[in-house]
Design a protein around this motif. Structure first.
Motif, PDB file in Angstrom:
ATOM      1  N   VAL A 183      -2.814  10.165   7.106  1.00  0.00           N
ATOM      2  CA  VAL A 183      -2.330  10.326   5.443  1.00  0.00           C
ATOM      3  C   VAL A 183      -2.725   9.079   5.208  1.00  0.00           C
ATOM      4  O   VAL A 183      -3.678   8.320   4.573  1.00  0.00           O
ATOM      5  CB  VAL A 183      -1.670  11.561   5.292  1.00  0.00           C
ATOM      6  CG1 VAL A 183      -2.847  11.726   3.565  1.00  0.00           C
ATOM      7  CG2 VAL A 183      -2.416  12.521   5.848  1.00  0.00           C
ATOM      8  N   LEU A 184      -1.547   8.442   5.219  1.00  0.00           N
ATOM      9  CA  LEU A 184      -1.064   6.833   4.634  1.00  0.00           C
ATOM     10  C   LEU A 184      -2.210   5.542   4.838  1.00  0.00           C
ATOM     11  O   LEU A 184      -2.578   5.280   4.049  1.00  0.00           O
ATOM     12  CB  LEU A 184       0.383   7.046   4.458  1.00  0.00           C
ATOM     13  CG  LEU A 184       0.631   5.717   3.768  1.00  0.00           C
ATOM     14  CD1 LEU A 184       0.621   5.590   2.160  1.00  0.00           C
ATOM     15  CD2 LEU A 184       1.682   4.855   4.314  1.00  0.00           C
ATOM     16  N   THR A 233      -5.632   7.377   3.350  1.00  0.00           N
ATOM     17  CA  THR A 233      -5.846   7.618   2.774  1.00  0.00           C
ATOM     18  C   THR A 233      -7.472   7.657   1.736  1.00  0.00           C
ATOM     19  O   THR A 233      -8.285   8.062   1.161  1.00  0.00           O
ATOM     20  CB  THR A 233      -5.381   6.465   1.173  1.00  0.00           C
ATOM     21  OG1 THR A 233      -3.438   7.344   1.912  1.00  0.00           O
ATOM     22  CG2 THR A 233      -5.309   7.391  -0.201  1.00  0.00           C
ATOM     23  N   ARG A 234      -7.968   6.025   1.845  1.00  0.00           N
ATOM     24  CA  ARG A 234      -9.057   5.972   1.094  1.00  0.00           C
ATOM     25  C   ARG A 234      -9.966   6.560   1.683  1.00  0.00           C
ATOM     26  O   ARG A 234     -10.726   7.054   1.344  1.00  0.00           O
ATOM     27  CB  ARG A 234     -10.005   4.285   1.061  1.00  0.00           C
ATOM     28  CG  ARG A 234      -9.028   3.138   0.143  1.00  0.00           C
ATOM     29  CD  ARG A 234      -9.600   1.937   0.184  1.00  0.00           C
ATOM     30  NE  ARG A 234      -8.957   1.137  -0.763  1.00  0.00           N
ATOM     31  CZ  ARG A 234      -7.927  -0.131  -0.830  1.00  0.00           C
ATOM     32  NH1 ARG A 234      -7.624   0.796   0.124  1.00  0.00           N
ATOM     33  NH2 ARG A 234      -8.213  -0.349  -2.155  1.00  0.00           N
ATOM     34  N   THR A 245      -7.089   8.527  -4.710  1.00  0.00           N
ATOM     35  CA  THR A 245      -6.539   7.342  -4.578  1.00  0.00           C
ATOM     36  C   THR A 245      -4.907   7.152  -3.875  1.00  0.00           C
ATOM     37  O   THR A 245      -4.129   7.241  -2.505  1.00  0.00           O
ATOM     38  CB  THR A 245      -6.996   6.017  -3.730  1.00  0.00           C
ATOM     39  OG1 THR A 245      -8.982   6.422  -2.994  1.00  0.00           O
ATOM     40  CG2 THR A 245      -6.884   5.357  -2.043  1.00  0.00           C
ATOM     41  N   LEU A 264      -2.506  10.065  -3.863  1.00  0.00           N
ATOM     42  CA  LEU A 264      -2.013  10.344  -2.157  1.00  0.00           C
ATOM     43  C   LEU A 264      -1.304   9.741  -1.563  1.00  0.00           C
ATOM     44  O   LEU A 264      -0.795  10.028  -0.843  1.00  0.00           O
ATOM     45  CB  LEU A 264      -3.849  10.780  -1.541  1.00  0.00           C
ATOM     46  CG  LEU A 264      -4.141  11.378  -0.017  1.00  0.00           C
ATOM     47  CD1 LEU A 264      -3.471  12.402  -0.481  1.00  0.00           C
ATOM     48  CD2 LEU A 264      -4.724  11.433   0.503  1.00  0.00           C
ATOM     49  N   ALA A 265      -1.479   8.388  -1.937  1.00  0.00           N
ATOM     50  CA  ALA A 265      -1.047   7.234  -1.072  1.00  0.00           C
ATOM     51  C   ALA A 265       0.543   7.184  -0.724  1.00  0.00           C
ATOM     52  O   ALA A 265       1.181   7.543  -0.402  1.00  0.00           O
ATOM     53  CB  ALA A 265      -1.332   6.183  -1.501  1.00  0.00           C
ATOM     54  N   ALA A 314       1.839  11.053   0.794  1.00  0.00           N
ATOM     55  CA  ALA A 314       1.874  11.079   1.710  1.00  0.00           C
ATOM     56  C   ALA A 314       3.577   9.609   1.813  1.00  0.00           C
ATOM     57  O   ALA A 314       3.792  10.120   3.040  1.00  0.00           O
ATOM     58  CB  ALA A 314       1.128   9.900   2.706  1.00  0.00           C
TER      59      ALA A 314
END
Length: 545
Positions: A103-104, A107-108, A125, A128-129, A132
């Protein structure tokens, strides 16, 4: 009371193979940490975050260690799974780490599926980063805590230094492989099958590494199983927290001294581990890139490769030190028993053994070496000099990974009932040939089942203490990281406010004016060096306890 039943069994026909398999999970853990430490700071800066905000995000590491490791230590100590106490938690933790890494890295791409507009996608973005990163840090602490306890559980007192040394060696291998992978252009080498960017491919490799290495250790080791009496109730989360709190308040003096030495040491190591790659890359952009008007198309990739190349040299030194240093230092068993060398070389060997420093002296020297190197960080005006300073920290890092773990492993075995020469150490046999544990099927060692036999072999009678004590050691490892984060955020806010000129959108090396003020990371490294001096004095107190 709950009791441990069965026998600890490690696959492998030789001592070296068994130690490698027992500590193999460390390879994947350090590879994953290496990817995170090398790329995540420039990755977040590349997303447009300021250095001050980035330093606050890195509170995830100490926060996860502070919360997760002590609690997981207690939970694993009392885990009654038929697969053992440590391995089930290791497997679950490794799976969560692998998913979070993917996921990391992507992410984009994940956000782009839901949000088409680039400007609107920027904040999701970043969120979420960061999420993660937090999940990776929390889950990997589960794997770390259980893997360390597994080593202590599986080995008698006489093998604790050897187990810690092999953990340090596998850690060095993981770092070296990770930095080697980061120093080459993976996209050009392997194409875009695993992703179209360096960071994406590294997260895929790291996910496979943590899963594979954890699987090897879990397959290789058979744990003793904790059996609770009928009708026993599992401890509540409040009971777990109370047990951690009570144990912290009543630490044995030597365990407490080890923890405080670790505390001051890690105020120094935190900025080095999290910012050394970025520091080398920024030093390169400030002083070594010619201002010819050309812009870098991938500043993040450039900085990561430059930093990884330097850290690959550093990790190679760490790797060599991890194999050589333990042979040059007295083990905790040396004072009670020394194997008889052949008569032809007995005099030479005895003189060599007499000259060996003990592990406390070695740890003190490691603090001093690190402090000396990092005190020169503000003077670095070329990335080659910065690389030299980082490489000088290779041996101190080897010692930092090995010494406190060894010392605490010995203390835990003492507290658990291992004896030696009538004191709280292991009992020595009359013949050196029977020093090793009994040999089971396939030539692998098996350890005693009864508490009486366990005590006689120098092994913990129940090994119930290893999880919580290593969790508490990690509290003293993570608390200084909060302090380091606070110091770094202030230094960055004062010296380098705003977005990173090297990595923010539209930036690049030519936005940095050569020699414009002190580098903020250099100042953080210097502050860490001063803390390591305090750590040297704190470690010295152990000699008098």
């Amino acid at each position: 009371m709950a009791t441990l039943v069965g026998q600890t069994h490690i696959k492998g026909s030789t001592e070296t193979v068994r130690m490698m398999l027992l500590t193999f999970a460390t390879l994947g853990i350090t590879f994953t940490w290496g990817v995170e430490l090398t790329y995540c700071t420039p990755y977040l800066l590349n997303l447009g975050l300021t250095k001050s905000n980035t330093s606050l995000i890195w509170i995830a590491g100490p926060l996860s260690g502070l919360i997760v490791q002590p609690i997981v230590g207690v939970i694993s100590d009392e885990n009654t799974s038929r697969w053992g106490r440590r391995r089930p938690l290791m497997v679950v933790g490794a799976a969560v780490v692998a998913v979070s890494l993917l996921v990391l890295g992507f992410t984009r791409d994940i956000v782009a599926v839901l949000v088409r507009d680039d400007e609107q996608a920027r904040r999701p973005t970043v969120v979420l980063a960061v999420l993660a990163i937090y999940v990776v840090d929390f889950a990997i602490n589960v794997v770390m805590s259980c893997s360390r306890s597994l080593v202590v559980d599986a080995l008698p007192l006489a093998r604790q230094q050897s187990g810690a040394a092999w953990g340090s060696r596998m850690s060095a291998v993981g770092h070296m492989v990770g930095y080697a992978a980061g120093s080459i252009d993976l996209v050009q080498t392997f194409g875009t099958a695993m992703g179209d960017a360096q960071f994406k491919q590294l997260t895929v490799i790291a996910a496979l590494a943590i899963l594979g290495s954890t699987a090897v250790t879990c397959w290789s080791v058979t744990e003793r199983v904790l059996v609770s009496p009928a009708g026993a109730k599992e401890q509540s989360i409040m009971g777990v927290l109370r047990q951690v709190y009570t144990t912290v308040r009543h630490l044995p003096p030597r365990v407490q001294a080890i923890c405080w030495a670790q505390f001051w040491s890690w105020i120094g190591w935190f900025p080095f581990l999290f910012y050394s790659t970025t520091w080398i890359g920024e030093t390169y952009f400030r002083y070594d890139v010619p201002t010819d008007g050309k812009q870098s198309k991938d500043a993040l990739g450039d900085m990561g490769r430059i930093g990884s190349t330097s850290l690959f040299i550093y990790s190679a030194i760490t790797f060599a030190g991890a194999f050589v240093l333990p042979m040059l230092v007295k083990s905790p068993d040396d004072e009670g028993f020394t194997k008889r060398p052949p008569l032809a070389i007995a005099g030479l060997v005895n003189k060599f053994n007499d000259k060996k420093p003990d592990i406390l002296t070695t740890w003190i020297c490691g603090h001093v070496m690190f402090a000396a190197a990092m005190s020169l960080a503000p003077l670095a005006t070329s990335f080659r000099f910065a690389t030299t300073l980082v490489c000088l920290c290779g041996l101190p890092w080897t010692i930092a990974m090995w010494a406190p773990t060894t010392l605490l492993g010995v203390e835990v075995n003492k507290l658990s009932g291992a004896t030696q020469n009538g004191a709280p150490y292991r009992l020595l046999p009359h013949e050196p040939d029977i020093e090793l544990p009994a040999v089971g099927p396939g030539g692998a060692p098996v350890y005693p089942e009864s508490p009486q036999d366990a005590t006689a072999s120098g092994m913990s009678a129940s090994a119930e203490l290893s999880g919580i004590y290593f969790g508490i050691l990690n509290i003293f490892t993570t608390l200084p990281q909060f302090i380091g984060t606070f110091i770094a955020s202030i230094v960055f806010a004062v010296l380098e406010p705003g977005e990173s000129p090297e990595l923010a959108e539209g930036g690049g090396p030519n936005k940095v004016a050569s020699g414009r003020g002190p580098n903020a990371i250099s100042v953080c490294l210097f502050i860490g060096a001063m803390s390591s001096v305090v750590a040297a004095f704190a470690t010295r107190k152990l000699k008098h306890l």
